[in-house]
Every structure is written in C-alpha cells, then in structure tokens.
Design a protein around this motif. Structure first.
Motif, PDB file in Angstrom:
ATOM      1  N   TYR A  76      85.059  32.435  44.453  1.00 55.51           N
ATOM      2  CA  TYR A  76      83.651  32.082  44.642  1.00 55.51           C
ATOM      3  C   TYR A  76      82.898  33.213  45.352  1.00 55.51           C
ATOM      4  O   TYR A  76      81.741  33.505  45.030  1.00 55.51           O
ATOM      5  CB  TYR A  76      83.521  30.792  45.455  1.00 55.51           C
ATOM      6  CG  TYR A  76      83.929  29.535  44.719  1.00 55.51           C
ATOM      7  CD1 TYR A  76      83.973  29.484  43.328  1.00 55.51           C
ATOM      8  CD2 TYR A  76      84.258  28.367  45.420  1.00 55.51           C
ATOM      9  CE1 TYR A  76      84.342  28.330  42.662  1.00 55.51           C
ATOM     10  CE2 TYR A  76      84.623  27.207  44.765  1.00 55.51           C
ATOM     11  CZ  TYR A  76      84.667  27.190  43.386  1.00 55.51           C
ATOM     12  OH  TYR A  76      85.032  26.044  42.727  1.00 55.51           O
ATOM     13  N   LYS A  97      80.351  26.562  44.792  1.00 53.10           N
ATOM     14  CA  LYS A  97      79.494  27.670  44.392  1.00 53.10           C
ATOM     15  C   LYS A  97      78.077  27.433  44.914  1.00 53.10           C
ATOM     16  O   LYS A  97      77.500  26.366  44.689  1.00 53.10           O
ATOM     17  CB  LYS A  97      79.467  27.792  42.873  1.00 53.10           C
ATOM     18  CG  LYS A  97      80.808  28.095  42.233  1.00 53.10           C
ATOM     19  CD  LYS A  97      80.664  28.206  40.725  1.00 53.10           C
ATOM     20  CE  LYS A  97      82.001  28.496  40.063  1.00 53.10           C
ATOM     21  NZ  LYS A  97      81.872  28.627  38.584  1.00 53.10           N
ATOM     22  N   GLU A 131      82.166  35.916  42.856  1.00 55.12           N
ATOM     23  CA  GLU A 131      81.106  35.511  41.936  1.00 55.12           C
ATOM     24  C   GLU A 131      79.734  35.576  42.591  1.00 55.12           C
ATOM     25  O   GLU A 131      78.745  35.939  41.950  1.00 55.12           O
ATOM     26  CB  GLU A 131      81.367  34.098  41.426  1.00 55.12           C
ATOM     27  CG  GLU A 131      82.584  33.991  40.506  1.00 55.12           C
ATOM     28  CD  GLU A 131      82.873  32.565  40.091  1.00 55.12           C
ATOM     29  OE1 GLU A 131      82.200  31.640  40.592  1.00 55.12           O
ATOM     30  OE2 GLU A 131      83.785  32.367  39.253  1.00 55.12           O
TER      31      GLU A 131
END
Length: 203
Positions: free
Chosen positions: A163, A17, A166
């Motif tokens: 990821y 991330k 997000e």
C-alpha cells in the motif's frame, strides 16, 4: 445499504488504501453519513489494555459524540485534517517501523553469528540517540528464539508495504525493503511476527 440502516459515523480502524478511504467518504456523505478512517498504531497487547494509538482523519469537534468510545479504546488520539490522511500517516509510520525492524534484526542476526552479546549491543545503542522501544521489542526474538510481544505479522507488514508503494511510489530503497518481506512470505513465514523478518530475508 439503506441510509436508515447505517449509523451516523462509520469508524474504520483498518489500514487500507487512502484512495479507498476517500471514495468511501464520498459515498457515505451522499447518504448524510460520515466515514472516518482511523487506523491503529501499537500492538494487540496495547489493544487489550485500551492503549492503542489512533490516527484519526477528522476534526475532533466533528466526532464529539464518538469521543467517549474513541478515548475508551485508545491512549493517544491524533486528529489530522483530511479523509485518508490518517491512513497515509499510518503507512509512513509502518514503512519506517518495518525498515528499522528489518535492519535491526540484521544486526542481531549478525551479532549471534559473531558471538556478540546482544544485551550489550542494545544497552550501548540505547544509551545514545538510537534509543527506541522498537529495539527492545525486537531483541527477545533473537535472544529467546521467536518469543516476544510483537504480534504484528510479516503478512500484515508486507501488505502495508505494498500500500505504501502504491500511495507514495517506489525507488530502489522501497523496492529493496519490500523484496525482503516478499521473500519471507513466499518462504512460508508470513504468519510469524514481523520481528523475525531478518531471519527469513534473502540476505
């Protein structure tokens, strides 16, 4: 960890991330150390040959003492400006690659069903602007049944897609791509090559 136990540079070759990269950088800066995210592009086969791509979130001059190591393990080094940017670019790169893999696999799956020679399909597509190494990399998995050089797993692809969602947000297209990968993982095919994903997607 004690500061004297940590090397000056922490080079993170994983894909995680971007927010974690930014956090870790701040932690290590307080210890007068440098955390640099530099996720890997290409395949395990390229890694064995020292020909991976590196997306390096740093200025080249800052990593001068690390450059011999970096160049020994990679063919291409892409230096970008900010911590986390290399990881963001890797996620963008992977979303494109995984989307193309899904779509092209669907074409090959349909070709097999309709008795279309996939060698002819790839040859004709590659003669125009659609030419891509990824097309020739995916083809063997539909021509020879699961055999090829794409060792990146569906599990890893699905992780990167989460990821991506997000970091960059979702819309109908993003959710649709993710849904196919999630379906393949839930059906127990996560350890198989990402090139196979269209065989196990829900369409």
């Amino acid at each position: 960890l004690k500061a004297n136990k940590i090397p000056k540079f922490i080079l993170d070759l994983t894909t995680g991330k971007p927010s974690n990269c930014e956090y870790l950088s701040k932690v290590f800066i307080k210890k007068n150390k440098f955390y640099i995210d530099m996720p890997i592009g290409r395949t395990p086969a390229h890694a064995k040959e020292g020909k991976i791509n590196l997306f390096i979130s740093s200025k080249e001059k800052k990593l001068k003492e690390c450059n011999p190591l970096i160049k020994a393990i990679s063919e291409n080094q892409f230096y970008v400006d900010n911590i986390g940017e290399g990881t963001k670019i890797k996620l963008l790169n992977n979303f494109y690659g995984q989307s193309i893999t899904l779509i092209f696999g669907k074409l090959l799956k349909n070709s097999n069903k309709k008795n279309v020679n996939i060698n002819n399909l790839v040859k004709i597509m590659s003669a125009g602007p659609l030419k891509s190494d990824i097309l020739t990399a995916i083809k063997p998995y539909y021509e020879y049944d699961n055999k090829g050089a794409m060792e990146f797993s569906i599990n890893n692809a699905y992780k990167d897609l989460i990821y991506f969602k997000e970091e960059f947000g979702s819309d109908k297209l993003v959710n649709l791509i993710i849904r196919h990968f999630k379906f393949a993982v839930k059906k127990g095919h996560g350890k198989k090559s990402v090139a196979n994903v269209s065989k196990f997607a829900y369409f």
